[in-house]
Design an enzyme around this catalytic site. Structure first.
Site, PDB file in Angstrom:
ATOM      1  N   HIS A 488       0.808  -1.206   0.000  1.00  0.00           N
ATOM      2  CA  HIS A 488       0.000   0.000   0.000  1.00  0.00           C
ATOM      3  C   HIS A 488       0.848   1.266   0.000  1.00  0.00           C
ATOM      4  O   HIS A 488       0.450   2.295  -0.557  1.00  0.00           O
ATOM      5  CB  HIS A 488      -0.953  -0.020   1.191  1.00  0.00           C
ATOM      6  CG  HIS A 488      -2.125  -0.916   0.963  1.00  0.00           C
ATOM      7  ND1 HIS A 488      -2.798  -1.551   1.982  1.00  0.00           N
ATOM      8  CD2 HIS A 488      -2.741  -1.315  -0.183  1.00  0.00           C
ATOM      9  CE1 HIS A 488      -3.786  -2.275   1.471  1.00  0.00           C
ATOM     10  NE2 HIS A 488      -3.763  -2.145   0.173  1.00  0.00           N
ATOM     11  N   CYS A 796     -13.178  11.492 -23.685  1.00  0.00           N
ATOM     12  CA  CYS A 796     -12.853  11.727 -22.280  1.00  0.00           C
ATOM     13  C   CYS A 796     -12.141  10.539 -21.654  1.00  0.00           C
ATOM     14  O   CYS A 796     -11.828  10.553 -20.460  1.00  0.00           O
ATOM     15  CB  CYS A 796     -14.111  12.058 -21.474  1.00  0.00           C
ATOM     16  SG  CYS A 796     -15.368  10.757 -21.501  1.00  0.00           S
TER      17      CYS A 796
END
Length: 865
Positions: A488, A796
């Site tokens: 993490h 997009c």
């Protein structure tokens, strides 16, 4: 270097900083495909002959030439990177092809400021083009060269020098479920990327909240209660594994459905699933050994940085072993857990606000670990034997972390760091008085170097709480003795934009504080006490990147037009007010995509109409008069909200997503449309509908918008567009364009649906290329259908920010590119290097190619990027 009859001395064709070819920001040169040589970051504007010779070839654009020396060596001189795209603008050749020149004669003059502004880099390459006959035998150690004077390369014929050297190449898990006479059972296949790691385990447990049931997982002859994340991780069930669920209790059926759904969904939130981790070694010295002072590691976040090494000394307080009585210690532990939980809530909210959703998920998972009954029971057992709360909690977390570290499964082992992190947080909370939060800001624990230079922060292994709130300006890079790219802390480093190296081993441990280092995460290397040549090369690379970014940023607020005068709108994709402010600062012309689900994904309840109005009004106010395209809630598939309990789906990517969600939650979209219609903006606010697949859906929602506008007495003339992400919508674009005001192509989903490849599947990541000809044909069909009705088309998806793809999209008819805010300056700069007519002429032929790789190769030839 002394010249002999067998050698050719090549002098610097320009004054400037000398760089190895590997530092050139172009793989063709960096990988030596044009031959061995040297690069120069120029300090002048005139290229001179490095030796006597004849001009064999002069590029028509004047940016490059090849000189043949009397010995037969052919020397390529190439000014800048991607300068062929300037079509000769800014270059003035001083010689003609075929001319004989003397060493030091002027060959090319160029407008350095203009070329630097328009090209990707000014770095100039000198390489021996006929490397089969001539080899570089020696090169200078100098860091800076003087034009026409410094000898930088010594070249010999291969029959004199010999052939050129080739380049170097589980523990037992206790069941905690209560017995039931007739438990419900179901076997499911784990679909989450990486298997049963922390995030899907936490999601599965959260899915049961509010249900009266216990669920156990059975795998490999072992079992674990869903109540214990640690026990679930210890099962080490990998992706694709078949696990058996057993549920008992009043709500056993609902719990079984909820857990099965979580375990069978893909895990898009785990960023490492698609992050390209590089452990490939940099070129080694002769014999395959690393150069002195070079330590090999694994790249966890890309980039390069220079700075003094600083060891992170952040040991948790050492707790007393003896307690003050079980009741007092239990109360102290509960208070500390509550304080840490409150801090995690704030950390998660702060990460969500800046759209670091993977980081927010990490802190949410830590909250779940904090509430793990197995950990709490282990700590309380120790407290009952007379131990202090701190001693008990530390030993409980260490024991579970040791069990996970010993496992063969790397992702499970990486989660051991999360347990150690929680241990530190709680110990800090216990050590503070007055009910403090338990953590000092990371900034307070990072020094500022004496000269103000950011430090390269080193640790045995960083944890998420170490990096929470870290001041990016104080830290140049992160380096770790242990750790992995799936940890993490590595995910957070990538989101912070900090270069990060892991698994550097004991060689890093031996480096003292203040050792000067280069952290090269692009090549997975740490250079300790580097020489001046390495420092100059690294500094030049950093400077070039920064200069290019600053040049792009200076021009970012100007409109982006192609060289032949066609204006292209470059907009930003956002998900918060802070993103909106960043988009304005980076020069975005508009907002091409507001992902409204990100405003509410981590909330406690479904948003009401007033919530939508308040959030979108704040964003509209922050845009300083720019227009915005607002996509309605795109929840479902790989994005789930805790407050929305969707029915279990075998394939959620093909299920209740986007506007389809209104089939089961009609009030949800009605509330959002009411909220959007109530926003008062100084520039147009447009509504974008996701996952539309046929004209009937669009007509239904247009009618619904008109009815809601009449109900609240709002303007019914708001523009409504369709997101083209389903192949059916692309193929029916001409029919949809009759009723839509605009199209916006979501290339991420369009690619996964066109290629039938899950975009969250790491094994397929390399093949999920939106420049695949089939995807380009979908984009072409969309643009053709829109053109028949005069509708504009934007992109997009991630393809809009791919420099190689920009000319293709323009050539197919796209007039708006919407990218992450940080990419706006570079995207505008890219547009300005292109000729729209050239893009329109060449793009259609790419549709006839056979693969994405072939398209990319063609793009590199036509429009180098």
């Amino acid at each position: 270097m002394a010249e002999t009859s067998e050698t050719l001395l090549l002098r610097a064709p320009l004054s400037g900083v000398l760089l190895p070819l590997a530092a050139v920001p172009d793989p063709v040169f960096a990988e030596g495909l044009f031959g061995d040589g040297v690069a120069i970051d120029p300090l002048g504007d005139t290229v001179v002959a490095p030796c006597d010779g004849v001009v064999l070839h002069l590029a028509a654009t004047g940016h490059a030439l090849t000189l043949q020396a009397p010995c037969g060596a052919q020397v390529l001189l190439h000014v800048g990177i991607d300068t062929v795209s300037l079509r000769g603008q800014g270059f003035a050749p001083c010689v003609a092809q075929g001319a004989a020149v003397r060493q030091g004669d002027a060959l090319i003059r160029f407008d350095a400021e203009r070329v630097a502004r328009q090209a990707r880099s000014l770095v100039t390459v000198m390489a021996v083009a006929n490397g089969n006959a001539f080899a570089v035998a020696a090169r200078t150690d100098a860091a800076v060269a003087e034009s026409g004077r410094t000898v930088v390369l010594q070249v010999r014929a291969t029959d004199a020098a010999g052939a050129a050297q080739a380049p170097a190449p589980a523990p037992q898990v206790e069941s905690t479920h209560s017995a039931d006479a007739a438990p419900l059972r179901r076997t499911v296949t784990l679909a989450c990327a990486g298997g049963l790691h922390a995030r899907p385990a936490a999601r599965a447990r959260a899915a049961m909240q509010g249900l009266e049931a216990t669920v156990t997982l059975h795998y490999g002859g072992r079992q674990a209660s869903l109540a214990s994340l640690v026990a679930l991780l210890a099962l080490a069930a990998d992706e694709g594994a078949a696990v058996e669920l057993a549920a008992s209790g009043r709500d056993a059926g609902a719990a079984l459905d909820a857990v099965a759904r979580e375990l069978q969904r893909t895990d898009a939130g785990e960023e490492h699933a698609v992050f390209p981790v590089s452990a490939a070694p940099a070129p080694a010295a002769a014999g395959g050994e690393l150069p002195p002072g070079c330590i090999a590691g694994v790249s966890a976040a890309p980039g390069i940085a220079i700075g003094p090494l600083h060891w992170w000394r952040d040991a948790a307080p050492e707790p007393d072993e003896a307690g003050r009585g079980a009741d007092a210690e239990r109360a102290a532990l509960q208070a500390a857990l509550a304080a840490v939980d409150a801090r995690l809530v704030r950390d998660s909210a702060a990460a969500s606000a800046r759209r670091a959703h993977a980081e927010a998920g990490i802190f949410a998972m830590h909250r779940a670990l904090l509430q793990d009954p197995a950990l709490l029971a282990a700590a309380e057992t120790l407290i009952d034997t007379g131990k202090s709360a701190g001693f008990a909690w530390r030993d409980a977390t260490r024991a579970e972390a040791a069990a996970l570290s010993a496992m063969a499964d790397r992702r499970a082992a990486d989660r051991a760091a999360d347990l150690i992190d929680l241990g530190k947080r709680v110990l800090r909370a216990l050590a503070r008085t007055g009910g403090g939060e338990g953590d000092a800001p990371a900034d307070a624990r990072v020094p500022v170097a004496q000269d103000g230079q950011p430090v390269v922060l080193a640790a045995d292994e960083f944890t998420p709480s170490d990096l929470s709130g870290l001041d990016r300006t104080r830290v140049a890079a992160l380096v770790m003795v242990r750790g992995g790219p799936t940890a993490h802390a590595a995910i957070m480093a990538r989101q912070l934009g900090i270069p990060c190296l892991v698994a550097l081993g004991s060689a890093l441990e031996r480096l003292p504080d203040a050792t000067p280092v280069i952290a090269d995460a692009d090549h997975a290397r740490l250079h300790a006490s580097p020489d001046q040549h390495l420092l100059a090369a690294a500094a030049s690379t950093i400077t070039l990147r920064a200069q290019q970014h600053q040049a792009d940023l200076r021009a970012a607020h100007a409109p982006a037009s192609t060289r032949d005068g066609v204006h292209i709108e470059v907009a930003a994709n956002i998900g918060s007010v802070d993103d909106a402010r960043a988009a304005v600062a980076q020069g975005a012309d508009a907002i091409g995509l507001l992902r409204t689900e990100l405003l509410f994904l981590h909330g406690d309840a479904a948003p009401a109409a007033a919530d939508h109005t308040a959030r979108c009004q704040a964003i509209a106010d922050a845009l300083e008069g720019r227009s915005a395209i607002v996509r309605t809630l795109d929840i479902g598939g790989d994005k789930d909200a805790a407050w929305l309990r969707l029915p279990a789906e075998d394939n959620p990517a093909l299920g209740l997503r986007g506007v389809r969600l209104a089939q089961v939650c009609p009030q949800l979209l009605d509330d959002q449309l009411r909220g959007l219609l109530a926003v008062r903006a100084s520039a147009p606010l447009r509504i974008l509908l996701p996952m539309v697949s046929e004209p009937g859906e669009l007509l239904h929602w247009r009618a619904r918008i008109r009815a809601l506008a009449a109900e609240i007495r709002a303007d019914a003339g708001i523009e409504v567009g369709v997101m083209i992400e389903v192949p059916a919508a692309a193929l029916l674009a001409d029919q949809l364009a009759e009723h839509a005001d605009f199209f916006s192509i979501g290339t991420n989903d369009l690619t996964q649906y066109t290629l039938a490849m899950d975009r969250c599947q790491p094994e397929l990541a390399a093949r999920m290329d939106a420049l695949h000809p089939a995807v380009l044909r979908m984009i072409a069909a969309t643009c053709e259908g829109a053109a028949r009705h005069g509708r504009r088309v934007g992109v997009c998806g991630a393809l809009a920010g791919d420099a190689l793809a920009v000319p293709v999209l323009l050539g197919l008819g796209v007039t708006e590119l919407s990218v992450d805010a940080a990419l706006v300056p570079a995207t505008k700069a890219r547009v300005r290097t292109l000729a729209h007519a050239d893009c329109r002429q060449r793009a259609p032929e790419l549709l006839r190619l056979a693969s994405a790789a072939a398209v990319r190769d063609a793009c590199r030839r036509y429009w180098p990027a």
